[in-house]
Write a protein that holds these residues in place. Structure first.
Motif, PDB file in Angstrom:
ATOM      1  N   SER A  76      55.798 -58.652  14.986  1.00 52.10           N
ATOM      2  CA  SER A  76      56.191 -59.354  13.761  1.00 52.10           C
ATOM      3  C   SER A  76      55.502 -58.754  12.544  1.00 52.10           C
ATOM      4  CB  SER A  76      55.817 -60.830  13.877  1.00 52.10           C
ATOM      5  OG  SER A  76      55.953 -61.447  12.618  1.00 52.10           O
ATOM      6  N   ASP A  77      56.306 -58.359  11.575  1.00 52.42           N
ATOM      7  CA  ASP A  77      55.753 -57.790  10.339  1.00 52.42           C
ATOM      8  C   ASP A  77      55.317 -58.907   9.398  1.00 52.42           C
ATOM      9  OD1 ASP A  77      56.076 -54.982  10.786  1.00 52.42           O
ATOM     10  OD2 ASP A  77      58.227 -55.311  10.640  1.00 52.42           O
ATOM     11  N   ASP A  78      54.424 -59.730   9.872  1.00 49.96           N
ATOM     12  CA  ASP A  78      54.082 -60.906   9.075  1.00 49.96           C
ATOM     13  C   ASP A  78      52.913 -60.670   8.126  1.00 49.96           C
ATOM     14  OD1 ASP A  78      52.064 -60.768  10.896  1.00 49.96           O
ATOM     15  OD2 ASP A  78      52.455 -62.704  11.837  1.00 49.96           O
ATOM     16  N   LYS A  79      52.517 -59.399   8.014  1.00 53.25           N
ATOM     17  CA  LYS A  79      51.513 -59.120   6.988  1.00 53.25           C
ATOM     18  C   LYS A  79      52.160 -58.471   5.766  1.00 53.25           C
ATOM     19  CE  LYS A  79      46.626 -57.949   6.744  1.00 53.25           C
ATOM     20  NZ  LYS A  79      46.149 -59.342   6.752  1.00 53.25           N
ATOM     21  N   ASP A  80      53.469 -58.207   5.887  1.00 55.72           N
ATOM     22  CA  ASP A  80      54.202 -57.699   4.729  1.00 55.72           C
ATOM     23  C   ASP A  80      54.145 -58.721   3.607  1.00 55.72           C
ATOM     24  OD1 ASP A  80      54.863 -55.732   6.474  1.00 55.72           O
ATOM     25  OD2 ASP A  80      57.021 -56.027   6.385  1.00 55.72           O
ATOM     26  N   GLY A  81      54.285 -58.228   2.386  1.00 56.16           N
ATOM     27  CA  GLY A  81      54.344 -59.153   1.263  1.00 56.16           C
ATOM     28  C   GLY A  81      55.747 -59.682   1.062  1.00 56.16           C
ATOM     29  N   LEU A  82      55.849 -60.799   0.383  1.00 50.94           N
ATOM     30  CA  LEU A  82      57.167 -61.336   0.039  1.00 50.94           C
ATOM     31  C   LEU A  82      57.709 -60.560  -1.152  1.00 50.94           C
ATOM     32  CD1 LEU A  82      59.180 -63.660   0.717  1.00 50.94           C
ATOM     33  CD2 LEU A  82      58.121 -64.936  -1.149  1.00 50.94           C
ATOM     34  N   ARG A  83      58.901 -59.999  -1.004  1.00 50.29           N
ATOM     35  CA  ARG A  83      59.461 -59.180  -2.080  1.00 50.29           C
ATOM     36  C   ARG A  83      60.557 -59.898  -2.826  1.00 50.29           C
ATOM     37  NH1 ARG A  83      61.671 -55.072   1.417  1.00 50.29           N
ATOM     38  NH2 ARG A  83      61.223 -56.667   2.948  1.00 50.29           N
ATOM     39  N   LYS A  84      61.145 -60.864  -2.163  1.00 45.88           N
ATOM     40  CA  LYS A  84      62.293 -61.538  -2.746  1.00 45.88           C
ATOM     41  C   LYS A  84      62.354 -62.930  -2.160  1.00 45.88           C
ATOM     42  CE  LYS A  84      67.206 -60.915  -3.105  1.00 45.88           C
ATOM     43  NZ  LYS A  84      68.350 -60.459  -2.334  1.00 45.88           N
ATOM     44  N   LEU A  97      55.680 -64.346  -4.679  1.00 50.09           N
ATOM     45  CA  LEU A  97      56.052 -62.931  -4.575  1.00 50.09           C
ATOM     46  C   LEU A  97      54.796 -62.071  -4.536  1.00 50.09           C
ATOM     47  CD1 LEU A  97      59.094 -62.656  -7.016  1.00 50.09           C
ATOM     48  CD2 LEU A  97      59.108 -62.605  -4.523  1.00 50.09           C
ATOM     49  N   GLY A  98      54.789 -61.138  -3.600  1.00 50.60           N
ATOM     50  CA  GLY A  98      53.648 -60.235  -3.506  1.00 50.60           C
ATOM     51  C   GLY A  98      52.572 -60.704  -2.547  1.00 50.60           C
ATOM     52  N   TYR A  99      52.645 -61.946  -2.117  1.00 49.36           N
ATOM     53  CA  TYR A  99      51.645 -62.429  -1.153  1.00 49.36           C
ATOM     54  C   TYR A  99      52.079 -62.089   0.263  1.00 49.36           C
ATOM     55  CZ  TYR A  99      49.283 -65.283  -4.673  1.00 49.36           C
ATOM     56  OH  TYR A  99      48.574 -65.698  -5.745  1.00 49.36           O
ATOM     57  N   PRO A 100      51.125 -61.823   1.149  1.00 50.77           N
ATOM     58  CA  PRO A 100      51.488 -61.620   2.551  1.00 50.77           C
ATOM     59  C   PRO A 100      52.175 -62.877   3.078  1.00 50.77           C
ATOM     60  CG  PRO A 100      49.177 -61.035   2.181  1.00 50.77           C
ATOM     61  CD  PRO A 100      49.674 -61.693   0.925  1.00 50.77           C
ATOM     62  N   TYR A 192      50.887 -56.644  -2.761  1.00 48.58           N
ATOM     63  CA  TYR A 192      51.697 -55.571  -3.327  1.00 48.58           C
ATOM     64  C   TYR A 192      51.315 -55.187  -4.750  1.00 48.58           C
ATOM     65  CZ  TYR A 192      54.831 -55.641   0.627  1.00 48.58           C
ATOM     66  OH  TYR A 192      55.361 -55.543   1.869  1.00 48.58           O
ATOM     67  N   THR A 193      50.313 -55.827  -5.274  1.00 48.31           N
ATOM     68  CA  THR A 193      49.939 -55.530  -6.658  1.00 48.31           C
ATOM     69  C   THR A 193      48.757 -54.587  -6.722  1.00 48.31           C
ATOM     70  OG1 THR A 193      48.683 -57.581  -6.561  1.00 48.31           O
ATOM     71  CG2 THR A 193      50.812 -57.666  -7.682  1.00 48.31           C
ATOM     72  N   THR A 194      48.200 -54.275  -5.565  1.00 52.32           N
ATOM     73  CA  THR A 194      46.980 -53.467  -5.564  1.00 52.32           C
ATOM     74  C   THR A 194      47.292 -51.988  -5.450  1.00 52.32           C
ATOM     75  OG1 THR A 194      46.809 -53.751  -3.178  1.00 52.32           O
ATOM     76  CG2 THR A 194      45.560 -55.275  -4.548  1.00 52.32           C
ATOM     77  N   ASN A 195      46.461 -51.217  -6.063  1.00 52.83           N
ATOM     78  CA  ASN A 195      46.578 -49.770  -6.006  1.00 52.83           C
ATOM     79  C   ASN A 195      45.273 -49.204  -5.440  1.00 52.83           C
ATOM     80  OD1 ASN A 195      46.112 -46.985  -7.153  1.00 52.83           O
ATOM     81  ND2 ASN A 195      48.252 -47.332  -7.727  1.00 52.83           N
ATOM     82  N   ALA A 196      45.370 -48.611  -4.250  1.00 54.76           N
ATOM     83  CA  ALA A 196      44.166 -48.089  -3.593  1.00 54.76           C
ATOM     84  C   ALA A 196      43.957 -46.657  -4.044  1.00 54.76           C
ATOM     85  CB  ALA A 196      44.340 -48.166  -2.083  1.00 54.76           C
ATOM     86  N   TYR A 197      42.896 -46.405  -4.782  1.00 56.25           N
ATOM     87  CA  TYR A 197      42.769 -45.079  -5.392  1.00 56.25           C
ATOM     88  C   TYR A 197      41.656 -44.218  -4.815  1.00 56.25           C
ATOM     89  CZ  TYR A 197      39.088 -47.355  -8.126  1.00 56.25           C
ATOM     90  OH  TYR A 197      37.969 -48.043  -8.499  1.00 56.25           O
ATOM     91  N   GLU A 198      40.762 -44.824  -4.075  1.00 54.34           N
ATOM     92  CA  GLU A 198      39.706 -43.961  -3.513  1.00 54.34           C
ATOM     93  C   GLU A 198      39.228 -44.462  -2.163  1.00 54.34           C
ATOM     94  OE1 GLU A 198      36.541 -42.994  -6.239  1.00 54.34           O
ATOM     95  OE2 GLU A 198      35.355 -42.129  -4.596  1.00 54.34           O
ATOM     96  N   TYR A 199      38.971 -43.499  -1.292  1.00 53.21           N
ATOM     97  CA  TYR A 199      38.482 -43.841   0.039  1.00 53.21           C
ATOM     98  C   TYR A 199      37.050 -43.346   0.180  1.00 53.21           C
ATOM     99  CZ  TYR A 199      38.053 -43.945   5.140  1.00 53.21           C
ATOM    100  OH  TYR A 199      37.624 -44.183   6.414  1.00 53.21           O
ATOM    101  N   VAL A 200      36.166 -44.208   0.643  1.00 53.83           N
ATOM    102  CA  VAL A 200      34.767 -43.832   0.867  1.00 53.83           C
ATOM    103  C   VAL A 200      34.522 -43.790   2.373  1.00 53.83           C
ATOM    104  CG1 VAL A 200      32.375 -44.388   0.345  1.00 53.83           C
ATOM    105  CG2 VAL A 200      34.195 -45.109  -1.229  1.00 53.83           C
ATOM    106  N   PRO A 201      34.612 -42.607   2.969  1.00 54.86           N
ATOM    107  CA  PRO A 201      34.588 -42.484   4.424  1.00 54.86           C
ATOM    108  C   PRO A 201      33.338 -43.075   5.066  1.00 54.86           C
ATOM    109  CG  PRO A 201      35.180 -40.398   3.407  1.00 54.86           C
ATOM    110  CD  PRO A 201      34.721 -41.295   2.301  1.00 54.86           C
ATOM    111  N   ASP A 202      32.157 -42.827   4.466  1.00 56.66           N
ATOM    112  CA  ASP A 202      30.920 -43.268   5.110  1.00 56.66           C
ATOM    113  C   ASP A 202      30.905 -44.772   5.351  1.00 56.66           C
ATOM    114  OD1 ASP A 202      30.279 -40.700   4.964  1.00 56.66           O
ATOM    115  OD2 ASP A 202      28.894 -40.860   3.259  1.00 56.66           O
ATOM    116  N   GLU A 203      31.459 -45.498   4.388  1.00 54.63           N
ATOM    117  CA  GLU A 203      31.421 -46.961   4.531  1.00 54.63           C
ATOM    118  C   GLU A 203      32.797 -47.516   4.903  1.00 54.63           C
ATOM    119  OE1 GLU A 203      29.067 -48.708   1.114  1.00 54.63           O
ATOM    120  OE2 GLU A 203      29.271 -46.625   0.451  1.00 54.63           O
ATOM    121  N   HIS A 204      33.701 -46.590   5.261  1.00 60.89           N
ATOM    122  CA  HIS A 204      35.118 -46.924   5.492  1.00 60.89           C
ATOM    123  C   HIS A 204      35.595 -48.013   4.533  1.00 60.89           C
ATOM    124  CE1 HIS A 204      33.153 -49.767   8.324  1.00 60.89           C
ATOM    125  NE2 HIS A 204      32.608 -48.701   8.860  1.00 60.89           N
TER     126      HIS A 204
END
Length: 535
Positions: A76-84, A97-100, A192-204
């Motif tokens: 079940s894709d129940d972590k998807d956000g509501l789009r409509k 809208l936009g909430y999981p 759906y409103t978040t923009n992930a711009y950087e990954y910090v591998p050491d601290e995942h």
RNA sequence: GGGUCCGUAGCUCAGCAAGGCAGAGCGGUGGCCUCUUAAGCCAUUGGCCGAGGGUUCAAAUCCCUCCGGACCCGCCA
């Protein structure tokens, strides 16, 4: 011409065979061979969602039939956000809208813990009815339990490569800059409103901004929050462009049939799976979509989409399985109108399976019997049920007196000789017919063309009906008129029924007039004569 | 722009994987059941398999081109 039948001779058996051969040549374990179906959880499940699961299950059954262990994973894709906001739900849902979907309240009150689980449960209920066995997985739970953690890390460590693959396959450049991971904003709760711009591998850890995003041509405002999230915490999810791959590997999926609407995503995920996760992706088969028939309303109530639950109101789960399983290729348009034909067709299959149908080609017979067994998910009954043309039941229901419909219909069927072999399942069929009648029973009027002479006959009958009172007299009015005008009674009856019922046949005319009231009948007849322009 | 599917009898479609007589159901028509009995039974009607080419002893089926119809993707999931 040697023709060797694989399994039950259906398409599913053939797919299962090549799946087993593929797994063998890859040298993988065969216990079990898993197939997967993704269940959308952001709207009311329709026939297509059910079809996806049923097809993937049918292949799993095919594998079993050939002596290997198999299992369907229903994810079940129940972590998807509501789009409509789905049709039929109040506009206030726009606030979600936009909430999981697993964080949104249940629209039906508190029967489930969330919007997502409510929608999922509707689909699971249908799967149960259709006889599908599955191992259920919820995306929300899977992330929470960390079942995809290893894959998440691998993908994020190879994120440039992933972005490149996406660009190569789809021409989409977004993931060259943005990480293919959607954190849930810890401030506003949207995904759906978040923009992930950087990954910090050491601290995942992932750094994100809640900037907003365009979804379904509407801009969803972010809250502006800046935050960070531990990608192993379950407080976010992978983008679909890489998520399939992660779960294929983590859940060890070997087969997934998919609809062509997600063909691109599958293609990308195959490469991610193979090139980044080092796991040979599952075997795929692409099927065509189910479509609604244009311009046909299922009912007056708004937002009544064509769901499995609608089908079950008029037909058996097996007849729905038939609709889904009988053909694999080709765009399928379907609607609730298909219930009667599929009920009848299923009866036909049952007759072939139990050897009660006339002689047909042996290969054909094997294949159709096989299809029958798949409609029962390979657990066919020992005895056939009663077979009655669906239309007949509806017609009988139409003339049945209110309150004692079942007895009336049963008596008629007895008289017609339909119950000689028993009445297994009759009650259910009567219920289907009554539902059908109740929902679609209105008589469809057609414009009746008639000759001058025919119009004269109808006019004459109208006059005679005014003067008499009993069913027999009504009946003989027709024959009297036929005699007077030197016409065949049959001809006149046909016109009468066309005017009154929109069909060239009908119940005994006299008793019909009596039941309906002669005033009404006369009015209808005169109206039709006038419309035909012959008088 | 990229891709997929469909086109076979009046209608709905099967047959195509694995080339070997063009099929079913429904409808239509005629008949039976002493006028209609919404049942049933019998008979009968139905075709340029979208068009063209190629492969083959043989093509509805395989390959190519085209025509017509529909859909998906090109946001996101």
């Amino acid at each position: 011409m040697p023709k060797e039948i694989i399994g039950k001779g259906t398409w599913y058996d053939k797919a299962a065979k090549s799946l087993i051969e593929r797994e063998k040549s890859l040298g993988r374990t065969l216990t079990p061979i898993r197939t997967e179906s993704g269940l959308g959880a952001s709207g009311f499940p329709h026939i297509g969602s059910l079809g996806d699961a049923i097809r993937n299950y049918a292949v799993a059954l095919g594998v079993k039939l050939q002596g290997y262990d198999s299992e369907l994973v229903a994810f079940s894709d129940d972590k998807d956000g509501l789009r409509k906001v789905p049709a039929g739900l109040p506009k206030e849902y726009e606030r979600w809208l936009g909430y999981p979907v697993s964080d949104i309240p249940d629209p039906a009150g508190d029967c489930h813990e969330s919007f997502g689980s409510h929608m999922t449960s509707l689909l699971l209920e249908a799967l149960d009815k259709c006889g599908v066995e599955y191992k259920f997985q919820s995306a929300a739970k899977v992330y929470e339990l960390g079942l995809l953690n290893r894959e998440i890390l691998t993908i994020l460590e190879n994120v440039e490569k992933a972005g490149k693959i996406i660009k190569e396959e789809l021409g989409q450049e977004k993931y060259l800059e943005t990480l293919p991971y959607f954190p849930i904003c810890e401030n506003c709760g949207r995904i759906y409103t978040t923009n992930a711009y950087e990954y910090v591998p050491d601290e995942h850890k992932i750094l994100y901004r809640c900037t907003g995003m365009e979804v379904k041509k509407k801009w969803l405002n972010g809250c502006g929050h800046e935050g960070e999230v531990d990608v192993l915490s379950g407080k976010g999810k992978l983008s679909w462009k890489v998520e399939f791959a992660a779960r294929w590997k983590a859940l060890d999926i070997r087969f997934e049939a998919y609809g062509k609407d997600i063909a691109d995503s599958v293609r990308v995920n195959d490469r991610i799976c193979r090139e980044i996760l080092g796991f040979e992706p599952p075997m795929h088969v692409q099927y065509e979509m189910f479509l609604d028939k244009g311009g046909k309303k299922i009912s007056k109530s708004a937002g009544n989409v064509f769901t499995p639950q609608v089908w079950f109101r008029y037909g058996t789960p097996q007849s729905l399985n038939l609709l889904i399983l009988k053909r694999f290729v080709g765009t399928r348009s379907c609607s609730v109108d298909d219930v009667p034909t599929h009920m009848d067709e299923f009866d036909h299959l049952e007759e072939i399976y139990f050897g009660k149908s006339g002689i047909i080609d042996e290969l054909e017979s094997i294949k159709l019997s096989g299809l029958y067994e798949y409609c029962w998910m390979l657990k066919p009954p020992i005895k056939p049920s009663v077979h009655i043309p669906y239309n007949l039941l509806v017609q009988l229901a139409k003339v049945a007196p209110k309150g004692s419909e079942t007895d009336f219909i049963r008596n008629k069927l007895e008289k017609y000789g339909y119950l000689k072999q028993g009445a297994e399942g009759l009650e259910e069929r009567i219920r289907f017919a009554l539902n059908w009648l109740n929902d679609f029973g209105r008589i469809t009027k057609i414009e009746v063309k008639m000759s001058e002479k025919e119009a004269e006959a109808i006019e004459s009958i109208s006059e005679m009906l005014q003067k008499v009172k009993t069913a027999d007299e009504y009946q003989s009015a027709v024959f009297q008129t036929a005699k007077n005008l030197n016409m065949s009674p049959k001809n006149i009856f046909q016109i009468l029924y066309k005017i009154l019922l929109g069909s060239s046949q009908g119940p005994r005319f006299g008793s019909y007039v009596e039941a309906l009231g002669s005033d009404k009948v006369i009015k209808e007849l005169r109206k039709a004569v006038k419309k035909s322009g012959k008088k």
